[in-house]
Motif scaffolding. Sequence first.
Motif, PDB file in Angstrom:
ATOM      1  N   PRO A 120      -6.236   7.561  -3.917  1.00  0.00           N
ATOM      2  CA  PRO A 120      -5.330   6.473  -3.504  1.00  0.00           C
ATOM      3  C   PRO A 120      -5.684   5.155  -4.174  1.00  0.00           C
ATOM      4  O   PRO A 120      -4.791   4.370  -4.489  1.00  0.00           O
ATOM      5  N   LEU A 121      -6.958   4.952  -4.396  1.00  0.00           N
ATOM      6  CA  LEU A 121      -7.340   3.707  -5.052  1.00  0.00           C
ATOM      7  C   LEU A 121      -6.870   3.691  -6.492  1.00  0.00           C
ATOM      8  O   LEU A 121      -6.431   2.656  -7.009  1.00  0.00           O
ATOM      9  N   LEU A 122      -7.002   4.827  -7.136  1.00  0.00           N
ATOM     10  CA  LEU A 122      -6.528   4.895  -8.517  1.00  0.00           C
ATOM     11  C   LEU A 122      -5.017   4.676  -8.566  1.00  0.00           C
ATOM     12  O   LEU A 122      -4.502   3.956  -9.432  1.00  0.00           O
ATOM     13  N   GLN A 123      -4.378   5.294  -7.628  1.00  0.00           N
ATOM     14  CA  GLN A 123      -2.940   5.091  -7.571  1.00  0.00           C
ATOM     15  C   GLN A 123      -2.614   3.632  -7.287  1.00  0.00           C
ATOM     16  O   GLN A 123      -1.670   3.054  -7.831  1.00  0.00           O
ATOM     17  N   PHE A 124      -3.401   3.070  -6.447  1.00  0.00           N
ATOM     18  CA  PHE A 124      -3.175   1.662  -6.125  1.00  0.00           C
ATOM     19  C   PHE A 124      -3.383   0.785  -7.350  1.00  0.00           C
ATOM     20  O   PHE A 124      -2.661  -0.190  -7.588  1.00  0.00           O
ATOM     21  N   ALA A 125      -4.388   1.175  -8.152  1.00  0.00           N
ATOM     22  CA  ALA A 125      -4.663   0.370  -9.334  1.00  0.00           C
ATOM     23  C   ALA A 125      -3.486   0.349 -10.280  1.00  0.00           C
ATOM     24  O   ALA A 125      -3.240  -0.641 -10.969  1.00  0.00           O
ATOM     25  N   TYR A 126      -2.752   1.440 -10.292  1.00  0.00           N
ATOM     26  CA  TYR A 126      -1.639   1.514 -11.227  1.00  0.00           C
ATOM     27  C   TYR A 126      -0.291   1.177 -10.599  1.00  0.00           C
ATOM     28  O   TYR A 126       0.669   0.891 -11.305  1.00  0.00           O
ATOM     29  N   THR A 127      -0.218   1.270  -9.353  1.00  0.00           N
ATOM     30  CA  THR A 127       1.078   1.055  -8.720  1.00  0.00           C
ATOM     31  C   THR A 127       1.067  -0.022  -7.671  1.00  0.00           C
ATOM     32  O   THR A 127       2.119  -0.418  -7.168  1.00  0.00           O
ATOM     33  N   ALA A 128      -0.126  -0.473  -7.349  1.00  0.00           N
ATOM     34  CA  ALA A 128      -0.245  -1.456  -6.275  1.00  0.00           C
ATOM     35  C   ALA A 128       0.232  -0.892  -4.957  1.00  0.00           C
ATOM     36  O   ALA A 128       0.547  -1.632  -4.034  1.00  0.00           O
ATOM     37  N   LYS A 129       0.303   0.369  -4.925  1.00  0.00           N
ATOM     38  CA  LYS A 129       0.695   1.019  -3.674  1.00  0.00           C
ATOM     39  C   LYS A 129      -0.497   1.829  -3.180  1.00  0.00           C
ATOM     40  O   LYS A 129      -1.036   2.658  -3.906  1.00  0.00           O
ATOM     41  N   LEU A 130      -0.834   1.592  -2.006  1.00  0.00           N
ATOM     42  CA  LEU A 130      -1.959   2.295  -1.421  1.00  0.00           C
ATOM     43  C   LEU A 130      -1.444   3.302  -0.419  1.00  0.00           C
ATOM     44  O   LEU A 130      -0.822   2.945   0.585  1.00  0.00           O
ATOM     45  N   LEU A 131      -1.697   4.514  -0.735  1.00  0.00           N
ATOM     46  CA  LEU A 131      -1.287   5.570   0.165  1.00  0.00           C
ATOM     47  C   LEU A 131      -2.482   5.940   1.012  1.00  0.00           C
ATOM     48  O   LEU A 131      -3.543   6.276   0.509  1.00  0.00           O
ATOM     49  N   PHE A 132      -2.290   5.905   2.247  1.00  0.00           N
ATOM     50  CA  PHE A 132      -3.424   6.224   3.109  1.00  0.00           C
ATOM     51  C   PHE A 132      -2.928   6.916   4.357  1.00  0.00           C
ATOM     52  O   PHE A 132      -1.746   6.883   4.699  1.00  0.00           O
ATOM     53  N   THR A 133      -3.828   7.539   4.962  1.00  0.00           N
ATOM     54  CA  THR A 133      -3.541   8.169   6.248  1.00  0.00           C
ATOM     55  C   THR A 133      -4.632   7.767   7.204  1.00  0.00           C
ATOM     56  O   THR A 133      -5.629   7.148   6.821  1.00  0.00           O
ATOM     57  N   ARG A 134      -4.414   8.121   8.360  1.00  0.00           N
ATOM     58  CA  ARG A 134      -5.438   7.824   9.350  1.00  0.00           C
ATOM     59  C   ARG A 134      -6.739   8.518   8.975  1.00  0.00           C
ATOM     60  O   ARG A 134      -7.832   8.032   9.225  1.00  0.00           O
ATOM     61  N   GLU A 135      -6.585   9.668   8.346  1.00  0.00           N
ATOM     62  CA  GLU A 135      -7.775  10.436   8.029  1.00  0.00           C
ATOM     63  C   GLU A 135      -8.533   9.861   6.842  1.00  0.00           C
ATOM     64  O   GLU A 135      -9.751   9.922   6.792  1.00  0.00           O
ATOM     65  N   ASN A 136      -7.770   9.345   5.926  1.00  0.00           N
ATOM     66  CA  ASN A 136      -8.473   8.926   4.703  1.00  0.00           C
ATOM     67  C   ASN A 136      -8.619   7.422   4.592  1.00  0.00           C
ATOM     68  O   ASN A 136      -9.160   6.935   3.613  1.00  0.00           O
ATOM     69  N   ILE A 137      -8.136   6.715   5.546  1.00  0.00           N
ATOM     70  CA  ILE A 137      -8.198   5.266   5.422  1.00  0.00           C
ATOM     71  C   ILE A 137      -9.633   4.790   5.380  1.00  0.00           C
ATOM     72  O   ILE A 137      -9.991   3.887   4.622  1.00  0.00           O
TER      73      ILE A 137
END
Length: 691
Positions: free
Chosen positions: A87-104
């Motif tokens: 998710p962090l890598l995705q965030f780095a490229y998209t500025a979108k952070l995908l998270f769940t309760r489990e992985n937050i």
Amino acid sequence: MSLIPRTSVFTFQSSVHCLHVLRCLDEQRRTEILCDVTVVVENKSYRAHRSVLAACSDHFRSRLSGHAGQGLVITLPEEVTVEGFEPLLQFAYTAKLLFTRENIVEIHNCAEILGFHNLDKACFDFLLPKFFDHGKTIPRIQRKLCCKTKCCQRKSLQAKSQSGSDGDEQEVDHGDAEPVLSQAGQENGSARSAETQSQNSVSVSESPDACGPSCPDEHAGTGYGLCPKYRKFQMACGKERCCLEDCGPTEAAAPPAQTSELCASPCLPCTSKENNNGAGEPCPRNLPETGGWPENEVTPLVNCLPCTPESSTSTGFLATADLSHVQPAPTPSSDIPDCCPVGPVEGASVVEGDEVELGCGGIEGPVNIDPVDSALPNLVQEGGGDRSSVEREVAEHLAKGFWTDPSPSQAESLLLDPEGQAVLGKAADFHWLKHLDLNASTGDCPFLRDLGEGVQLPEEFRTGAQPEKSPCISSVNSGENSDSDSEGDSESYNSERAREMQLPFPVERISSLSRNDFQHLLRLQSLTREQLDFVHDVRRRSKNRVAAQRCRKRKQECILGLEGEIHKLRGEREQLVEEREQLKRRKVEAMRSLSELCHKVCSEATLSPEQLEFLAQFSSPDCPIHALMSSSPSPDLSLRFSLTLQDQDPTAKSHGPVLSFPDPPRQPWPHPLLNAAPWISTAPPPSLTSA
DNA sequence: ACGTCGTGTCATCAT
DNA sequence: GCATGATGACACGAC
């Protein structure tokens, strides 16, 4: 890869992420173009760009600095897990952070280890408690208001205006029931597939102005992208465009600055290229490294949907969750205290993967989100079956909260009708937001905080008496900031269109230039027919807008002037009436004085019949003269002078009879009586002289 | 739900 | 013939 089965996506506004660059970089990363570093996390490797990683992470920056070459491989510490890094890598490229309760938590740890920028600590500070505080395991997703009223207006306008008349357009533009994602798929039919796959994502932009009135993505998917104010013109000119154009290649081709202006947030519009990835594939930009989100996994949001309540909330959410089995249920919100709203979040994109546990207050009800079957039309269509209160809540939100008419029938129709979906956004009843724990100050909410200092939670929310509306959304939808929407709306829309058409000059010049300068400008620029039409229409509307404003101003001034004149005339009338009454009073007074004089004369002097008759003309009947006249009548004088008593004025009745000459005396002047009455002025009356 | 107001837009006419 | 301005009518959102 098993990516975030239950996912929420928060889109963070960050100036670091230039949308355009991000789009390109993410595309390159996924295709491993120009990737110059390999990051190894646990047993997985990720190709990336060192510049991007270094820009986002202190860890990478320190490890990448001084290294050159294409074969650099960075193995991350053991503490960094795939679950947290992806998710962090995705965030780095998209500025979108995908998270769940489990992985937050994992993401949080990895972000700390890697020193990720732009992931505001407050975000985690805000999110983590929401997910885990109070012993509740229900993730609470704070909504951030983002869209502006105009966006909603435009959408709703379009939804309204296009209902019934724009069938074709709707088919083209919103043929897909999923407005949110349609943007990604306007270029071709495959886009639809992408939309379908992305339907389980709820996208919300994080910045209030991220998707301003001109945010093309607001139209995305819905096809209601056309500014309603111009719909007629657009229709007439066959310019109906959906987000295809708004968020499509044209926008992608727009300079980053412009793009960011459209969507300041990292809600990256899918490019046509991205959309061409093939049917059934979600927008690649939103896909994880694996090349696509697993069916049941989260699909990151789509571009600027959040601009409008429709897109950000209703549509977005609708698109995301498969609520086909969810029925609007009268589940009172209060029944589920602190329930995490499932709807999309302004400022935060909530992407619900399948089996997202939305249970609240101990009620855990998975909402099966099937990316394939999550088509909107199914939302309310199908029966409920065993659904948790959360699901019912969600359905209720959809059925009631997102559109004005909570009636299931209409809700269904709306869902079934593309145009109706646009109407969804019109609804301002986000009562489900009451479930949010908004007691925290805006400062605690990174999304609210992003809105600026001026954003304050309503007292109701701070005190717990949460109203129906989200504070985040309310300020946007309430029209509080829509004072200058009208013109700004038009201008921003024109600017947007100008960018889409790649107009070689700023749209402001279209209306600001004089006629000659404007024509000169057109001669200098070799514009296409479409551009020329657009330019002329913009100029025409602009001129006409100003003319209408002048016209109304004049009309208003005219009305005000007439009102003033009426007031003035009324004053004059009152003055004249008063003057008339005064004159009447003076007349009565004069008559009274004359009668007194007559009495005096009759009692003191011995008058001849002629003198008596003459005096009788100017005396009241009660004057002794009349008595004398009756005792010694004079036929001659009676013939020459007719003495009549008449009421000259109804009001004069009370003042007694008035003497008058019915006819001008025919006797030549000077009157013989003058000799007998020397006290009478010798000056002939005007009437007599003229005669 | 309805009316009112403000505004943008369009159509039409006049200049 | 075109551009422009004025204005009535309409649609729409906000209140």
